[in-house]
Design a protein around this motif. Structure first.
Motif, mmCIF file in Angstrom:
data_model
loop_
_atom_site.group_PDB
_atom_site.id
_atom_site.type_symbol
_atom_site.label_atom_id
_atom_site.label_comp_id
_atom_site.label_asym_id
_atom_site.label_seq_id
_atom_site.Cartn_x
_atom_site.Cartn_y
_atom_site.Cartn_z
ATOM 1 N N LEU A 192 18.437 81.235 26.348
ATOM 2 C CA LEU A 192 18.329 79.773 26.288
ATOM 3 C C LEU A 192 19.079 79.130 27.462
ATOM 4 O O LEU A 192 18.579 78.196 28.101
ATOM 5 C CB LEU A 192 18.918 79.285 24.959
ATOM 6 C CG LEU A 192 18.535 77.877 24.523
ATOM 7 C CD1 LEU A 192 17.033 77.749 24.393
ATOM 8 C CD2 LEU A 192 19.221 77.531 23.204
ATOM 9 N N SER A 193 20.259 79.660 27.739
ATOM 10 C CA SER A 193 21.066 79.128 28.836
ATOM 11 C C SER A 193 20.337 79.316 30.177
ATOM 12 O O SER A 193 20.272 78.389 30.999
ATOM 13 C CB SER A 193 22.420 79.839 28.865
ATOM 14 O OG SER A 193 23.139 79.444 29.980
ATOM 15 N N ASN A 209 20.864 88.424 22.803
ATOM 16 C CA ASN A 209 20.751 87.631 24.031
ATOM 17 C C ASN A 209 20.029 86.294 23.865
ATOM 18 O O ASN A 209 19.570 85.719 24.845
ATOM 19 C CB ASN A 209 19.992 88.412 25.121
ATOM 20 C CG ASN A 209 20.772 89.604 25.614
ATOM 21 O OD1 ASN A 209 20.198 90.571 26.030
ATOM 22 N ND2 ASN A 209 22.087 89.533 25.584
ATOM 23 N N GLN A 210 19.884 85.782 22.620
ATOM 24 C CA GLN A 210 19.148 84.523 22.438
ATOM 25 C C GLN A 210 19.828 83.390 23.215
ATOM 26 O O GLN A 210 19.161 82.592 23.877
ATOM 27 C CB GLN A 210 19.077 84.168 20.950
ATOM 28 C CG GLN A 210 18.098 85.048 20.201
ATOM 29 C CD GLN A 210 18.197 84.908 18.695
ATOM 30 O OE1 GLN A 210 19.226 84.483 18.172
ATOM 31 N NE2 GLN A 210 17.157 85.282 17.996
ATOM 32 N N SER A 211 21.153 83.349 23.114
ATOM 33 C CA SER A 211 21.883 82.257 23.758
ATOM 34 C C SER A 211 21.804 82.362 25.271
ATOM 35 O O SER A 211 21.624 81.362 25.957
ATOM 36 C CB SER A 211 23.342 82.271 23.318
ATOM 37 O OG SER A 211 23.402 82.119 21.933
ATOM 38 N N ALA A 228 32.621 75.238 21.639
ATOM 39 C CA ALA A 228 31.637 75.352 20.567
ATOM 40 C C ALA A 228 32.097 74.648 19.293
ATOM 41 O O ALA A 228 31.288 74.336 18.420
ATOM 42 C CB ALA A 228 31.358 76.822 20.267
ATOM 43 N N SER A 273 33.059 83.675 23.489
ATOM 44 C CA SER A 273 32.859 84.599 22.370
ATOM 45 C C SER A 273 32.991 86.046 22.855
ATOM 46 O O SER A 273 33.579 86.893 22.173
ATOM 47 C CB SER A 273 31.496 84.316 21.763
ATOM 48 O OG SER A 273 31.069 85.380 21.007
ATOM 49 N N THR A 277 27.667 90.870 24.114
ATOM 50 C CA THR A 277 27.430 89.422 24.092
ATOM 51 C C THR A 277 26.767 88.948 25.385
ATOM 52 O O THR A 277 25.850 88.132 25.355
ATOM 53 C CB THR A 277 28.768 88.670 23.898
ATOM 54 O OG1 THR A 277 29.444 89.228 22.789
ATOM 55 C CG2 THR A 277 28.542 87.195 23.645
ATOM 56 N N CYS A 302 30.198 78.987 25.855
ATOM 57 C CA CYS A 302 30.453 79.414 24.454
ATOM 58 C C CYS A 302 30.260 80.927 24.332
ATOM 59 O O CYS A 302 31.051 81.617 23.672
ATOM 60 C CB CYS A 302 29.512 78.705 23.487
ATOM 61 S SG CYS A 302 29.814 76.957 23.376
ATOM 62 N N GLU A 303 29.210 81.441 24.977
ATOM 63 C CA GLU A 303 28.948 82.883 24.919
ATOM 64 C C GLU A 303 30.056 83.675 25.596
ATOM 65 O O GLU A 303 30.497 84.713 25.095
ATOM 66 C CB GLU A 303 27.604 83.203 25.596
ATOM 67 C CG GLU A 303 26.404 82.890 24.749
ATOM 68 C CD GLU A 303 26.412 83.625 23.427
ATOM 69 O OE1 GLU A 303 26.236 84.847 23.416
ATOM 70 O OE2 GLU A 303 26.626 82.975 22.386
ATOM 71 N N ILE A 355 26.205 76.308 26.594
ATOM 72 C CA ILE A 355 25.798 77.516 25.843
ATOM 73 C C ILE A 355 26.436 78.748 26.483
ATOM 74 O O ILE A 355 26.991 79.611 25.798
ATOM 75 C CB ILE A 355 24.255 77.653 25.825
ATOM 76 C CG1 ILE A 355 23.637 76.508 25.027
ATOM 77 C CG2 ILE A 355 23.839 78.998 25.246
ATOM 78 C CD1 ILE A 355 22.128 76.382 25.206
ATOM 79 N N SER A 370 17.176 89.850 17.959
ATOM 80 C CA SER A 370 18.193 88.783 17.867
ATOM 81 C C SER A 370 19.329 88.995 18.855
ATOM 82 O O SER A 370 20.471 88.628 18.593
ATOM 83 C CB SER A 370 18.770 88.702 16.448
ATOM 84 O OG SER A 370 17.751 88.427 15.544
#
Lengths: 243, 242
Positions: free
Chosen positions: B33-34, B28-30, B96, B84, A241, B80-81, B77, B26
């Motif tokens: 963005l962060s 590390n998108q978040s 989130a 998670s 993650t 939330c990551e 963001i 798909s």
């Protein structure tokens, strides 16, 4: 519980071992600074004394018994019990024995598999459970000056302070040396455990008792494996993650 | 302070760039963005950039509102990551989830309202020149308090994770993130409790910069840890002993 550096130095002279830190540390196979620090603090670790005894070709238990806190080890040692021997049977050993008992061809092919050396995962906990006449953990906590949670941590790390191991042995009425064997501080030969004692104890078990032993070991293995897998999954999730 | 913010922009940008290869799978998108939002937020706080961007708006210091929105998004963001990653449902719900998003929106709306009532004729990054004005102070406090709130949610789980073996580099990552979010709490407490101390604003801004660097260092450690500890190796049978 450590041993006073003064007593240790006196013993070194009697055992004919060198007194100098460099020579002695080389002989004991340990870092010079570690030995030096122990001497500066005036407290020598039990593991150092054991290494020194081996270097002098003496039985570590006899040598430890010469020092005040471990006098119990020098006294007459009782024979190891069958329950203690069986507690030192790992799940692999128990499974191998079960399979060998079920089919002769398995016995032939698995006959050469040596038993797991002591210590193995959970060998200390197994031993403590095997000798427990009831309330052994509470007794160790109360008389050994250790919080129950710290005792649990030691067991989880498969170790037990020598002083606590002796305390447990006395409470259970077994030989004081055995706790040091299961924690891997001294060998079973050094504690006069019988040759093939574990193999013989296993062989003498009835079929139902053997299945019970395998079942106990597998239950414990399941618990450990589940904990390990949960931790690994958490680590993988964290890395995938954020990484 | 300007140099510190410049360094933050630089490392945020570099960190963001390292996440680009994963975007096509798909991954590390978040985090990407962060990192992008953080780089924009701190970039806008650089005086030269701030003055240029602010010249594009009719309302003076409107840029600061954009910078703060970018900062809120970046940190929300990221939190939330992390929640998670730590599999912490409570923190996830409070960041989130609906309650978490409501708190975020309310924070920004409150900051927007306070900003609308401020009177700041000269361009000033972070409205630092007007920090003695109670409305400006309240506007900044709302943002800092929200970041402190997120820090308070995460610090416990992160410290627990930092003490969980065996991957040392992962523990380092958690410890650095915990240190960063710990500083965010300190910053929030200072802002709320030490309202009258001179020079506190500048000190707080420095703390913000250090917080950002610690959090980024934590993410870099996680990035390195993923490459060091091959997860396929971690996933092999837990029963294997030899």
């Amino acid at each position: 519980m450590s041993i006073s550096a003064r007593s240790f130095n006196e013993w070194l002279a009697t055992a004919g071992l060198p007194d100098g830190a460099s020579q002695l540390s080389k002989l004991l196979g340990m870092k010079r600074t570690t030995l030096h620090n122990q001497r500066i603090r005036g407290r020598i670790a039990v593991s150092t004394v054991i290494a020194a005894a081996r270097a002098a070709h003496l039985n570590p238990l006899d040598v430890l018994g010469a020092f005040e806190p471990y006098a119990a080890l020098g006294q007459e040692r009782k024979p190891v019990t069958d329950a203690e021997l069986l507690s030192q049977v790992s799940y692999v050993d128990a499974l191998v024995h079960l399979m060998s008992r079920i089919r002769s061809d398995f016995a032939l092919s698995l006959g050469g598999v040596p038993m797991a050396p002591i210590p193995f995962d959970d060998s200390v906990r197994n031993w403590l459970d095997a000798i427990d006449p009831g309330g052994i953990r509470q007794h160790i906590s109360e008389h050994g000056g250790i919080a129950p949670s710290n005792l649990s941590t030691q067991l989880a790390e498969n170790r037990l302070d020598p002083a606590l191991a002796i305390l447990a042995s006395r409470f259970a009425g077994v030989s004081s040396a055995n706790g040091l064997v299961v924690a891997g501080m001294v060998t079973d030969q050094e504690a006069d455990w019988p040759l093939y004692g574990r193999e013989n104890a296993l062989a003498e078990l009835g079929d139902v008792e053997l299945i019970d032993l395998v079942s106990d070991r597998l239950e414990s293995l399941r618990r450990q494996t589940k904990r390990k897998i949960d931790a690994e999954n958490a680590a993988v999730n964290f890395l995938e993650t954020l990484g | 302070m300007e140099i510190l913010f410049f360094v933050v922009v630089l490392v945020s940008a570099v960190l963001t760039l390292t996440r680009i290869p994963g975007l096509s799978h798909s991954l590390n998108q978040s985090i990407f963005l962060s990192g992008l939002c953080a780089a924009v937020a701190f970039g806008l706080m650089l005086p030269a950039v701030y003055a240029f961007v602010d010249g594009l708006f009719l309302r003076t210091n409107f840029t600061d509102l954009f910078a703060k929105l970018a900062l809120l998004l970046a940190i929300n963001i990221l939190v939330c990551e992390i929640a998670s990653a730590l599999r912490n449902p409570r923190v996830l719900r409070l960041t989130a989830g609906i309650s978490g998003k409501t708190i975020l929106v309310l924070t920004f709306v409150l900051a927007l309202i306070l900003f609308a009532f401020t009177d700041t004729p000269e361009a000033s990054p972070g409205l630092g020149a007007y920090i003695d004005d109670p409305l400006v102070l309240a506007y900044n406090t709302v943002i800092v308090a929200y970041i402190g709130y997120l820090g308070a949610l995460l610090i416990g789980p992160l410290l627990r994770d930092a003490r969980t073996p065996p991957q040392r580099l992962r523990q380092v990552a958690s410890a650095l993130l915990a240190a960063g979010f710990g500083l965010a709490i300190v910053r929030a407490v200072l802002m709320v409790a030490g309202l009258a101390i001179d020079g506190l604003y500048d000190f707080g801004q420095i703390l913000s910069g250090i917080t950002a660097l610690l959090v980024i260092a934590g993410l870099v450690s996680a990035w390195m840890a993923l490459r060091k500890y091959d997860t396929s190796r971690i996933r092999q049978s837990a029963l294997r002993i030899g």
